[in-house]
Design a protein around this motif. Sequence first.
Motif, PDB file in Angstrom:
ATOM      1  N   ASN A  37       0.851  -1.181   0.000  1.00 50.15           N
ATOM      2  CA  ASN A  37       0.000   0.000   0.000  1.00 50.15           C
ATOM      3  C   ASN A  37       0.892   1.238   0.000  1.00 50.15           C
ATOM      4  O   ASN A  37       1.817   1.342   0.812  1.00 50.15           O
ATOM      5  CB  ASN A  37      -0.905  -0.006   1.229  1.00 50.15           C
ATOM      6  CG  ASN A  37      -1.850   1.168   1.249  1.00 50.15           C
ATOM      7  OD1 ASN A  37      -2.479   1.484   0.257  1.00 50.15           O
ATOM      8  ND2 ASN A  37      -1.945   1.822   2.400  1.00 50.15           N
ATOM      9  N   VAL A  38       0.639   2.173  -0.896  1.00 48.92           N
ATOM     10  CA  VAL A  38       1.431   3.398  -0.996  1.00 48.92           C
ATOM     11  C   VAL A  38       0.540   4.599  -0.702  1.00 48.92           C
ATOM     12  O   VAL A  38      -0.464   4.819  -1.382  1.00 48.92           O
ATOM     13  CB  VAL A  38       2.068   3.556  -2.393  1.00 48.92           C
ATOM     14  CG1 VAL A  38       2.946   4.805  -2.435  1.00 48.92           C
ATOM     15  CG2 VAL A  38       2.868   2.322  -2.772  1.00 48.92           C
ATOM     16  N   LYS A  39       0.914   5.378   0.305  1.00 46.46           N
ATOM     17  CA  LYS A  39       0.192   6.598   0.633  1.00 46.46           C
ATOM     18  C   LYS A  39       1.131   7.797   0.474  1.00 46.46           C
ATOM     19  O   LYS A  39       2.295   7.740   0.865  1.00 46.46           O
ATOM     20  CB  LYS A  39      -0.347   6.555   2.063  1.00 46.46           C
ATOM     21  CG  LYS A  39      -1.446   5.515   2.281  1.00 46.46           C
ATOM     22  CD  LYS A  39      -2.707   5.866   1.502  1.00 46.46           C
ATOM     23  CE  LYS A  39      -3.841   4.901   1.814  1.00 46.46           C
ATOM     24  NZ  LYS A  39      -5.069   5.210   1.036  1.00 46.46           N
ATOM     25  N   THR A  40       0.589   8.875  -0.083  1.00 47.97           N
ATOM     26  CA  THR A  40       1.356  10.079  -0.356  1.00 47.97           C
ATOM     27  C   THR A  40       0.908  11.205   0.562  1.00 47.97           C
ATOM     28  O   THR A  40      -0.298  11.449   0.702  1.00 47.97           O
ATOM     29  CB  THR A  40       1.165  10.530  -1.817  1.00 47.97           C
ATOM     30  OG1 THR A  40       1.402   9.438  -2.691  1.00 47.97           O
ATOM     31  CG2 THR A  40       2.116  11.672  -2.147  1.00 47.97           C
ATOM     32  N   TYR A  41       1.881  11.917   1.168  1.00 50.35           N
ATOM     33  CA  TYR A  41       1.574  13.065   2.012  1.00 50.35           C
ATOM     34  C   TYR A  41       2.476  14.213   1.580  1.00 50.35           C
ATOM     35  O   TYR A  41       3.703  14.103   1.624  1.00 50.35           O
ATOM     36  CB  TYR A  41       1.789  12.718   3.490  1.00 50.35           C
ATOM     37  CG  TYR A  41       0.917  11.578   3.937  1.00 50.35           C
ATOM     38  CD1 TYR A  41      -0.383  11.797   4.385  1.00 50.35           C
ATOM     39  CD2 TYR A  41       1.372  10.261   3.846  1.00 50.35           C
ATOM     40  CE1 TYR A  41      -1.203  10.737   4.754  1.00 50.35           C
ATOM     41  CE2 TYR A  41       0.554   9.200   4.219  1.00 50.35           C
ATOM     42  CZ  TYR A  41      -0.726   9.442   4.664  1.00 50.35           C
ATOM     43  OH  TYR A  41      -1.541   8.393   5.017  1.00 50.35           O
TER      44      TYR A  41
ATOM     45  N   ASN B 159       6.601  15.483  -1.370  1.00 49.38           N
ATOM     46  CA  ASN B 159       5.888  14.221  -1.162  1.00 49.38           C
ATOM     47  C   ASN B 159       6.676  13.277  -0.260  1.00 49.38           C
ATOM     48  O   ASN B 159       7.813  12.913  -0.559  1.00 49.38           O
ATOM     49  CB  ASN B 159       5.640  13.519  -2.499  1.00 49.38           C
ATOM     50  CG  ASN B 159       4.610  14.225  -3.352  1.00 49.38           C
ATOM     51  OD1 ASN B 159       3.757  14.966  -2.843  1.00 49.38           O
ATOM     52  ND2 ASN B 159       4.675  14.022  -4.657  1.00 49.38           N
TER      53      ASN B 159
ATOM     54  N   TYR C 227       6.343   9.460   1.192  1.00 44.25           N
ATOM     55  CA  TYR C 227       5.616   8.228   0.870  1.00 44.25           C
ATOM     56  C   TYR C 227       5.736   7.235   2.016  1.00 44.25           C
ATOM     57  O   TYR C 227       6.830   7.007   2.547  1.00 44.25           O
ATOM     58  CB  TYR C 227       6.170   7.604  -0.415  1.00 44.25           C
ATOM     59  CG  TYR C 227       5.926   8.467  -1.633  1.00 44.25           C
ATOM     60  CD1 TYR C 227       4.681   8.494  -2.253  1.00 44.25           C
ATOM     61  CD2 TYR C 227       6.926   9.275  -2.145  1.00 44.25           C
ATOM     62  CE1 TYR C 227       4.442   9.298  -3.356  1.00 44.25           C
ATOM     63  CE2 TYR C 227       6.701  10.092  -3.247  1.00 44.25           C
ATOM     64  CZ  TYR C 227       5.464  10.090  -3.851  1.00 44.25           C
ATOM     65  OH  TYR C 227       5.222  10.903  -4.944  1.00 44.25           O
TER      66      TYR C 227
ATOM     67  N   SER D  57       3.476   0.378   2.961  1.00 43.11           N
ATOM     68  CA  SER D  57       3.206  -0.591   4.022  1.00 43.11           C
ATOM     69  C   SER D  57       2.712  -1.909   3.454  1.00 43.11           C
ATOM     70  O   SER D  57       2.234  -1.986   2.322  1.00 43.11           O
ATOM     71  CB  SER D  57       2.167  -0.024   4.994  1.00 43.11           C
ATOM     72  OG  SER D  57       0.949   0.248   4.329  1.00 43.11           O
TER      73      SER D  57
ATOM     74  N   CYS E 271       6.026  -0.717   7.740  1.00 40.02           N
ATOM     75  CA  CYS E 271       6.103   0.282   6.683  1.00 40.02           C
ATOM     76  C   CYS E 271       7.499   0.884   6.560  1.00 40.02           C
ATOM     77  O   CYS E 271       8.323   0.801   7.480  1.00 40.02           O
ATOM     78  CB  CYS E 271       5.079   1.395   6.910  1.00 40.02           C
ATOM     79  SG  CYS E 271       5.439   2.490   8.296  1.00 40.02           S
TER      80      CYS E 271
ATOM     81  N   VAL F  88      -0.405   9.943  11.446  1.00 45.11           N
ATOM     82  CA  VAL F  88      -0.822   8.980  10.423  1.00 45.11           C
ATOM     83  C   VAL F  88      -0.390   7.568  10.810  1.00 45.11           C
ATOM     84  O   VAL F  88      -1.162   6.614  10.714  1.00 45.11           O
ATOM     85  CB  VAL F  88      -0.238   9.361   9.047  1.00 45.11           C
ATOM     86  CG1 VAL F  88      -0.402   8.220   8.052  1.00 45.11           C
ATOM     87  CG2 VAL F  88      -0.900  10.621   8.518  1.00 45.11           C
TER      88      VAL F  88
ATOM     89  N   ASN G  34      -3.129   4.585  12.000  1.00 43.35           N
ATOM     90  CA  ASN G  34      -3.254   3.413  11.140  1.00 43.35           C
ATOM     91  C   ASN G  34      -2.510   2.194  11.689  1.00 43.35           C
ATOM     92  O   ASN G  34      -2.411   1.175  11.014  1.00 43.35           O
ATOM     93  CB  ASN G  34      -2.741   3.737   9.737  1.00 43.35           C
ATOM     94  CG  ASN G  34      -3.633   4.696   8.991  1.00 43.35           C
ATOM     95  OD1 ASN G  34      -4.659   4.308   8.440  1.00 43.35           O
ATOM     96  ND2 ASN G  34      -3.257   5.970   8.982  1.00 43.35           N
TER      97      ASN G  34
ATOM     98  N   TYR H  27       6.329   7.735  -8.766  1.00 50.83           N
ATOM     99  CA  TYR H  27       5.982   8.641  -7.674  1.00 50.83           C
ATOM    100  C   TYR H  27       7.106   9.663  -7.501  1.00 50.83           C
ATOM    101  O   TYR H  27       8.203   9.319  -7.050  1.00 50.83           O
ATOM    102  CB  TYR H  27       5.785   7.869  -6.378  1.00 50.83           C
ATOM    103  CG  TYR H  27       4.548   7.006  -6.339  1.00 50.83           C
ATOM    104  CD1 TYR H  27       3.280   7.593  -6.280  1.00 50.83           C
ATOM    105  CD2 TYR H  27       4.627   5.622  -6.335  1.00 50.83           C
ATOM    106  CE1 TYR H  27       2.131   6.811  -6.226  1.00 50.83           C
ATOM    107  CE2 TYR H  27       3.486   4.827  -6.277  1.00 50.83           C
ATOM    108  CZ  TYR H  27       2.247   5.427  -6.224  1.00 50.83           C
ATOM    109  OH  TYR H  27       1.111   4.652  -6.168  1.00 50.83           O
TER     110      TYR H  27
END
Length: 214
Positions: A3-7, A15, A17, A20, A26, A41, A45, A192
């Motif tokens: 799973n890739v989340k961007t902030y 960015n 990343y 996880s 992660c 975050v 999570n 990314y």
Amino acid sequence: MLNVKTYSLGPIQTNCYIVSNKQKDCILFDPGEESSKIIKVLRSNQLKPIAIFLTHAHFDHIGAVDELRELFNVPLYIHEKEVAWLGDPMKNGSGKYAELPDYIVKRPEEEHIIRKEQSFDILNVSFKAVFTPGHSPGSISYIFEEDGFAIVGDTLFQGSVGRTDLIGGSHEVLLKSIHEKLLVLPEDTIIYPGHGSYTTPTQEMDTNPFLNGF
């Protein structure tokens, strides 16, 4: 499946990343600022950081490193050519802006300095660190072949490329890196970048004016 989340964090929306797995382990890539937001975050999570990897050592990519690695007791990985930049505001760029504090990060342990292109086995998956200099001399892109994505820092953007007017930058070297290391990835690989939205090799070959004819 990862799973890739961007902030997008900090003064110029860099960015960060968080990658996880199902077990909630992660990796943090380029935690550039706003450590409290990243920590929130992670905790909300129930994610457990295993390591921090940097694409390069410009100030906007390193600002939250020390607080996060000390809180979670995780190693920091960076290219050998930019280890000294972590503690030098003039090299990492923060010293050039009067409105910014000097960004200083403690150096990583010797065993976590990346001296050659290599594979890492973390999160029960293997990914590659490939050298993509040009924006900076120690820029690294992290390629997750099995999961079809790459984290490339400020090497390639949607419709643009990294700036090369900073210390150690070279437009010729940058284009060579993009051509030989990123555009050769499978056409649908998710790229990314360090700023802005994700893209793909196909999209950039078709529409990026900086790559036209290269």
